[in-house]
Design a protein around this motif. Structure first.
Motif, PDB file in Angstrom:
ATOM      1  N   THR A 181      -4.938   0.622  -3.311  1.00 46.74           N
ATOM      2  CA  THR A 181      -4.780  -0.122  -2.054  1.00 46.74           C
ATOM      3  C   THR A 181      -5.782  -1.262  -1.971  1.00 46.74           C
ATOM      4  OG1 THR A 181      -3.974   1.870  -0.934  1.00 46.74           O
ATOM      5  CG2 THR A 181      -4.756   0.077   0.465  1.00 46.74           C
ATOM      6  N   ALA A 188       0.844  -1.207   0.000  1.00 43.54           N
ATOM      7  CA  ALA A 188       0.000   0.000   0.000  1.00 43.54           C
ATOM      8  C   ALA A 188       0.875   1.251   0.000  1.00 43.54           C
ATOM      9  CB  ALA A 188      -0.937  -0.008   1.211  1.00 43.54           C
ATOM     10  N   THR A 236      -4.713  -5.192  -1.843  1.00 41.71           N
ATOM     11  CA  THR A 236      -5.143  -5.937  -0.648  1.00 41.71           C
ATOM     12  C   THR A 236      -5.932  -7.179  -1.038  1.00 41.71           C
ATOM     13  OG1 THR A 236      -5.219  -3.893   0.654  1.00 41.71           O
ATOM     14  CG2 THR A 236      -6.422  -5.786   1.525  1.00 41.71           C
TER      15      THR A 236
END
Length: 441
Positions: free
Chosen positions: A260, A86, A264
């Motif tokens: 992000t 991230a 993820t």
């Protein structure tokens, strides 16, 4: 505060991966999921590095020797990876620089040269693991001798070049397809192995047993130390810039958010694959008394008789081949990013690919000729040690840059995130130093 032209030595006139820079348009209106769809892709290229053949041996050895408890280590490693990736995406989106360019802009030329050299060694080591993994898969599936398998892998350069010419979305689609193949193979393997669900759930809870057992602790440190791939941090900070997001605070904020989410979700898929390898090893080997399975070849040959079906080994081999090909494709792109970023020179993709391949193939051919199958297994372990050695030199600059308000402006890491990132960095550095010391001494 804008992060443009603040605290950088050079004007960023040469964007990373110039041939695909800002080549994918992004919708600024529409539903949340429609806008997210435009950013989906880079995370999966990153996730590939977390399920490469180099990680397989550690998970197989851990599962066969100790069963399910090491699942908690895989989970913790994955959470650390999610945080660092991230930060990598944020650096690329906010500054318009990949991590290699940021290092060249910040450090002196001698320091940058050392960082570049270490990074090239790590990429060569990673490529070495992928070559060996693919060669082993070809040997297991088609009985192709390891030496020939190593040589055959040199030709995957043609696939990479074809996809690069078609466009970056084709590369992402190809990678996602191979990841889906790996996940499907292990999904079927898990069904066939019938693991203990209660043991799986318990295994994800950290246990004092890992610290109390020196042998288990060593493998746990190996999983933690070698999970985050250093070249992935350079890769991610560059490929997020293939999206044509708006160069405003709001545009960058949206881009950071969606990138992000993308990484993820993709890394959670990598968690499934890595956990599946360990669960399969636990269910098929540990519970049947085969506690010393550490080689990929041994796992392949034992799966069929232990699971009572001829398809188990084939699925394992297909997943291994897909993993090797996937990782080698992203390693190529990472090599191009690192060379362009650190040295500010550009080579034709096929030239860059050939250089990386030759650096990895030569030791693989020599070791295969002299030592055969046993040697390739040891070379696989050595590649992971080299990756561990390089990791700190990528993580520390990443956290340093994203925590610097002069470079990141309003996007600088919040205090809690900065402290969390430095704690994770300290853990990685200590674990890798310990792992290297244990390996050599």
């Amino acid at each position: 505060m804008s992060s443009e032209n603040i605290s950088w030595k050079y004007k960023n006139s040469n964007p990373s991966l110039q041939e695909v820079h800002k080549s994918i348009p992004i919708k600024t209106t529409g539903s949340f999921f429609r806008r997210l769809l435009g950013f989906l892709g880079p995370g999966y290229l990153v996730a590939v590095g977390y399920m490469d053949p180099g990680n397989w041996a550690t998970s197989i050895a851990g599962g066969s020797a100790f069963g399910y408890p090491l699942l908690s280590v895989i989970l913790i490693s994955n959470l650390m990876a999610i945080l660092l990736q991230a930060l990598s995406a944020k650096l690329g989106i906010v500054t318009g620089r990949d991590l290699a360019q940021a290092c060249r802009d910040h450090f002196s030329k001698p320091v940058s040269f050392v960082l570049w050299t270490l990074c090239e060694l790590a990429i060569a080591a990673c490529d070495l693991a992928e070559i060996i993994g693919s060669a082993i898969a070809l040997n297991l599936l088609f009985d192709i001798p390891l030496l020939y398998g190593v040589c055959i892998t040199a030709f995957d350069i043609l696939v990479v070049l074809l996809l690069q010419n078609l466009g970056f979305r084709y590369i992402e689609s190809f990678v996602i397809g191979l990841i889906a193949t790996i996940a499907a193979c292990f999904g079927i393997e898990l069904f066939l192995s019938q693991p203990d669900m209660k043991e799986i759930v318990t295994g994800f809870i950290p246990s004092h047993e890992i610290i109390a057992n020196p042998d288990m602790l060593y493998i746990a440190l190996g999983i933690l130390g070698a999970t985050v791939m250093p070249h992935n941090l350079y890769l991610h900070s560059s490929i997020v810039q293939t999206r044509k997001y708006e160069e405003t605070s709001e545009g960058k904020r949206d881009a950071v958010k969606f990138a992000t989410i993308d990484s993820t979700v993709a890394l959670m898929l990598a968690l499934f694959v890595n956990a599946a390898i360990l669960i399969l090893s636990s269910a098929a080997f540990h519970t049947t008394g085969h506690h010393d399975v550490a080689e990929i070849q041994d796992a392949y040959h034992l799966l069929d008789p232990l699971l009572g079906t001829g398809v188990a080994g084939i699925l394992f081999g297909i997943a291994l081949l897909a993993s090797g090909q996937n990782s080698t494709l992203t390693g190529t792109i990472a090599g191009q990013i690192v060379m362009e970023g650190f040295l500010n020179i550009r080579l034709k993709p096929w030239v860059r690919r050939l250089i990386t391949r030759l650096i990895a193939i030569i030791p693989a051919v020599v070791v295969t000729l002299i030592y055969g199958e046993k040697g390739t297994g040891e070379l696989l372990i050595l590649s992971q040690v080299i990756l561990s050695l390089q990791l700190s030199f990528a993580v520390i600059p990443l956290v340093m840059f994203t925590s610097d308000k002069r470079k990141m402006g309003e996007f600088v890491n919040k205090a809690w995130l900065k402290w969390l990132a430095w704690i994770v960095t300290a853990i990685i550095v200590v674990l890798n130093v310990y792992l290297l010391w244990s390996t050599f001494f």
